[in-house]
Design a protein around this motif. Structure first.
Motif, short mmCIF file in Angstrom:
data_model
loop_
_atom_site.label_atom_id
_atom_site.label_comp_id
_atom_site.label_asym_id
_atom_site.label_seq_id
_atom_site.Cartn_x
_atom_site.Cartn_y
_atom_site.Cartn_z
N ILE A 1 -1.09 21.25 50.03
CA ILE A 1 -1.22 20.44 48.82
C ILE A 1 0.14 19.85 48.45
O ILE A 1 0.26 18.66 48.11
CB ILE A 1 -1.78 21.30 47.66
N LEU A 2 1.17 20.67 48.57
CA LEU A 2 2.52 20.19 48.27
C LEU A 2 2.98 19.17 49.32
O LEU A 2 3.68 18.21 48.99
CB LEU A 2 3.50 21.36 48.19
N GLN A 3 2.56 19.37 50.56
CA GLN A 3 2.87 18.37 51.61
C GLN A 3 2.27 17.01 51.25
O GLN A 3 2.94 15.97 51.35
CB GLN A 3 2.30 18.84 52.96
N LEU B 1 -1.70 27.53 41.07
CA LEU B 1 -1.43 26.10 41.31
C LEU B 1 -1.22 25.32 40.01
O LEU B 1 -1.07 24.09 40.04
CB LEU B 1 -2.61 25.48 42.08
N ALA B 2 -1.20 26.01 38.88
CA ALA B 2 -1.19 25.34 37.57
C ALA B 2 -0.02 24.37 37.41
O ALA B 2 -0.16 23.32 36.79
CB ALA B 2 -1.16 26.38 36.45
N ASP B 3 1.14 24.69 37.96
CA ASP B 3 2.32 23.84 37.78
C ASP B 3 2.22 22.51 38.53
O ASP B 3 2.97 21.57 38.23
CB ASP B 3 3.58 24.58 38.25
N VAL C 1 6.53 30.92 44.00
CA VAL C 1 6.55 31.42 45.38
C VAL C 1 6.01 30.35 46.34
O VAL C 1 6.58 30.11 47.40
CB VAL C 1 5.70 32.71 45.52
N ILE C 2 4.89 29.72 45.93
CA ILE C 2 4.30 28.66 46.76
C ILE C 2 5.31 27.53 46.97
O ILE C 2 5.51 27.05 48.10
CB ILE C 2 3.01 28.11 46.11
N SER D 1 7.29 35.33 57.86
CA SER D 1 8.67 35.65 57.46
C SER D 1 9.19 34.67 56.41
O SER D 1 9.93 35.05 55.50
CB SER D 1 9.60 35.65 58.68
N LYS D 2 8.75 33.42 56.49
CA LYS D 2 9.18 32.42 55.50
C LYS D 2 8.54 32.73 54.14
O LYS D 2 9.17 32.51 53.09
CB LYS D 2 8.79 31.01 55.96
N TRP D 3 7.32 33.22 54.16
CA TRP D 3 6.67 33.61 52.91
C TRP D 3 7.35 34.84 52.30
O TRP D 3 7.59 34.90 51.10
CB TRP D 3 5.18 33.90 53.15
#
Length: 621
Positions: A120-122, A156-158, A521-522, A542-544
């Motif tokens: 979604i951010l992508q 996802l509110a932000d 975090v997302i 690992s990135k998470w």
């Protein structure tokens, strides 16, 4: 001739360029001078997955029936094109017009599963739209989320201006009318959001404040503007025979994951499995009429050229007109070579009879979902399936010529013991033994059994929302126990065992059960390079983990922590019709191993009767 947003040089350098060029059969092209509202409908995954999604096809058709609205589609670019678009500063574009998404009035994103959150951010970043809703000015589209994950939209509110909670065929009409009026009157985005907040099913996250207790749980969730209601009830279509459904679905240029006509025969499920979110949030069951389904089957096959039709629902065996529908499809289309696909069937004599009519027995495999290895645990989860029924169903299938069976189980369910885990192997072996009871000259070769285990996530709005989750290490150990148990079975060579990724499940648990603090975090995970997390070749745990560490958010707070019955959940402001009292009652029934009858046998008083229709008002047997 319409020009694509990508040059021939780029199209020739990427995998499957047909994902991005549009112009598919039945796609809609409108005159932009005649359009007042432009709506970009997004599925935040690769084209082949997005094109398989029925919900977008329904809304695409519905929006484009409105004269002054133009709905176009957009999907997540695959990693090869993503890289090029960033390097060359190419804004993400819609397939139909090839115009940049940032030029639209709305960007509607369907959120089907938690592992698409970084995508979604992508989509937002490639569209050159600020990721945070608080940083978007008047010039950017209204970003709206819909789909099953909006039943806990808080992580996802932000990122969203608003969410649509429930089925899309109702409140979009007043929402778009409010937008038209606001635009005509010279109102700004805030004016529109205040109007939107008063429309049933619409949630504007910026209009609510959350306070937390010292232990990190939610203390209170309150509106901060007069227009925002305290609770938001899901939107639901009660007459699913007289509503929107596409007679001309868009046909992809390349093979989609579900490359067939999809005919939704009913919504909801009568069964009440306690782990199943869909079975709770889509209550009550509502059937489409046989006449409607016959008409749409004919029209959709005629308008697409597909040679397969799938009858879609959460539990197809429970559709009262299934026999009549299948007989119609066989008589009408068998000569044309049309295959009929019947997912979500219970394996009983009726279903096997139906399947034997529509499937090539020697080519297809049967799917059973016992979910648990012992009867005790099946009673805990309210599966409503006994070992006797499972073995008997398998036996009838084997005698009819089937020799391949897929079995689906869950590991980590509440109250699970070692006996339950070993039971998965033992049940798989019993099914194999049943095959070899058939005389050798009547068998269809060797039996093939594939036992698959997913790991349990306690989802919102299920009776198990109070349950704890296992850790990654515990999940892996459970899978090891099952694997070893299968190796000790008599028919081990006939049984293949698969299991889900444990780290992915833990992350899914955090995202499914999280609150607003998880959004950071997302965002951090996306900044770390996380994308296409549902794809094993691109998922990087690992990135998470680095994102959790960097933001100071504790994974175990959302997964392994036990919840008190009076805890306020981040999603408690949503009213699905199914009451929290019913879910608590079912949680207690689960712990006591008590079965709850399905909706057609007896009303369990879940609360869905408030919608005044569906199975709640049918005559009980």
């Amino acid at each position: 001739m319409r020009k694509t947003a990508l040059t021939d040089e780029i199209l020739l350098s990427i995998d499957k360029p047909a994902r991005y060029i549009g112009n598919e059969v039945n796609s809609v092209i409108k005159d932009l001078t005649q359009v007042n509202i432009r709506f970009a409908m997004c599925f935040p995954d690769v084209y082949e997955i997005g094109m398989s999604h029925l919900g977008i096809q329904i809304l695409y058709d519905m929006f484009n029936q409105m004269e002054d609205v133009y709905c176009e589609r957009v999907y997540s670019p695959w990693t090869d094109l993503d890289k090029i678009m960033r390097e060359r500063n190419i804004p993400l574009f819609a397939l139909e017009s090839q115009d940049p998404i940032k030029a639209f009035d709305f960007l509607g994103i369907t959120i089907q599963y938690e592992m698409c959150y970084t995508n979604i951010l992508q989509v937002l970043e490639l569209s050159q739209i600020p990721l945070l809703a608080s940083e978007r000015g008047e010039e950017f589209p209204i970003v709206i989320g819909g789909g099953p994950c909006t039943y806990n939209p808080e992580p996802l509110a932000d990122f969203f201006d608003l969410f649509y909670i429930g089925e899309g065929e109702t409140s979009y009409f007043p929402l778009l009318e409010a937008y038209r009026e606001n635009k005509k009157n010279g109102g700004n985005k805030l004016d529109f959001l205040k109007k939107a907040a008063q429309i049933p099913g619409i949630y504007v996250p910026s209009f609510y404040d959350v306070k937390y207790k010292e232990d990190g749980t939610v203390k209170e969730f309150t509106p901060n503007v007069a227009e925002a209601p305290k609770t938001i009830r899901k939107e639901i279509v009660m007459d699913v025979s007289e509503t929107f459904y596409p007679k001309k679905p868009v046909v992809p240029f390349i093979k989609a994951t579900q490359d067939r006509v999809v005919l939704e025969i009913q919504r909801g499920c009568i069964r009440g499995c306690r782990f199943c979110q869909a079975g709770m949030i889509y209550r009550p069951v509502r059937e489409r009429s046989l006449d409607m389904l016959k008409e749409y089957a004919y029209e959709m096959l005629h308008n697409t050229g597909y040679e397969e039709i799938s009858l879609s629902s959460l539990s197809s065996s429970d559709y009262s007109q299934l026999q009549g529908l299948v007989n119609f499809l066989i008589e009408e289309f068998k000569e044309q070579g049309v295959n009929i696909s019947l997912p979500s069937l219970r394996i009983d004599e009726f279903s096997l009879d139906v399947m034997s009519k529509v499937q090539d027995v020697r080519k297809s495999s049967l799917t059973f979902a016992p979910e648990a290895g012992t009867q005790r645990l099946r009673d805990v989860i309210n599966k409503g399936l006994t070992e006797e029924v499972i073995i008997e169903g398998a036996g009838k299938a084997f005698e009819s010529g089937w020799n391949r069976v897929k079995l689906y189980f869950m590991l980590g369910l509440p109250t699970e013991t070692l006996e339950d885990m070993v039971g998965i192997a033992e049940l798989s072996d019993k099914i194999a033994r049943r095959y070899y009871e058939i005389p050798k000259d009547q068998r269809n070769g060797k039996v093939q059994i594939v036992a698959s285990t997913s790991f349990f996530v306690p989802k919102p709005f299920t009776p198990f929302q109070w349950a704890t989750m296992s850790t990654k290490e515990e999940f892996i150990e459970k899978a090891r126990i099952v694997k070893q148990a299968i190796k000790s079975q008599l028919n081990q060579k006939s049984i293949k065992y698969n299991w889900h990724e444990a780290d992915l499940t833990v992350l899914e648990g955090v995202l499914a059960r999280g609150d607003r603090r998880v959004s950071k975090v997302i965002l951090q995970a996306y900044r770390n390079g996380c994308i296409y997390d549902a794809w094993s070749e691109t998922f990087d745990y690992s990135k998470w983990l680095a994102a959790f560490e960097n933001t100071g958010v504790d994974i175990n707070f959302y997964t392994t922590r036990e919840r008190a019955l009076d805890e306020i959940f981040p999603w408690d402001f949503i009213d699905t019709g199914v009451t929290k009292e019913f879910l608590k009652r079912e949680w207690e029934n689960a712990k006591n191993g008590l079965i709850t009858l399905n909706c057609k046998m007896a009303c369990s008083g879940c609360g869905a009767m408030i919608f005044n229709g569906g199975v709640c008002f049918e005559d009980k047997n």
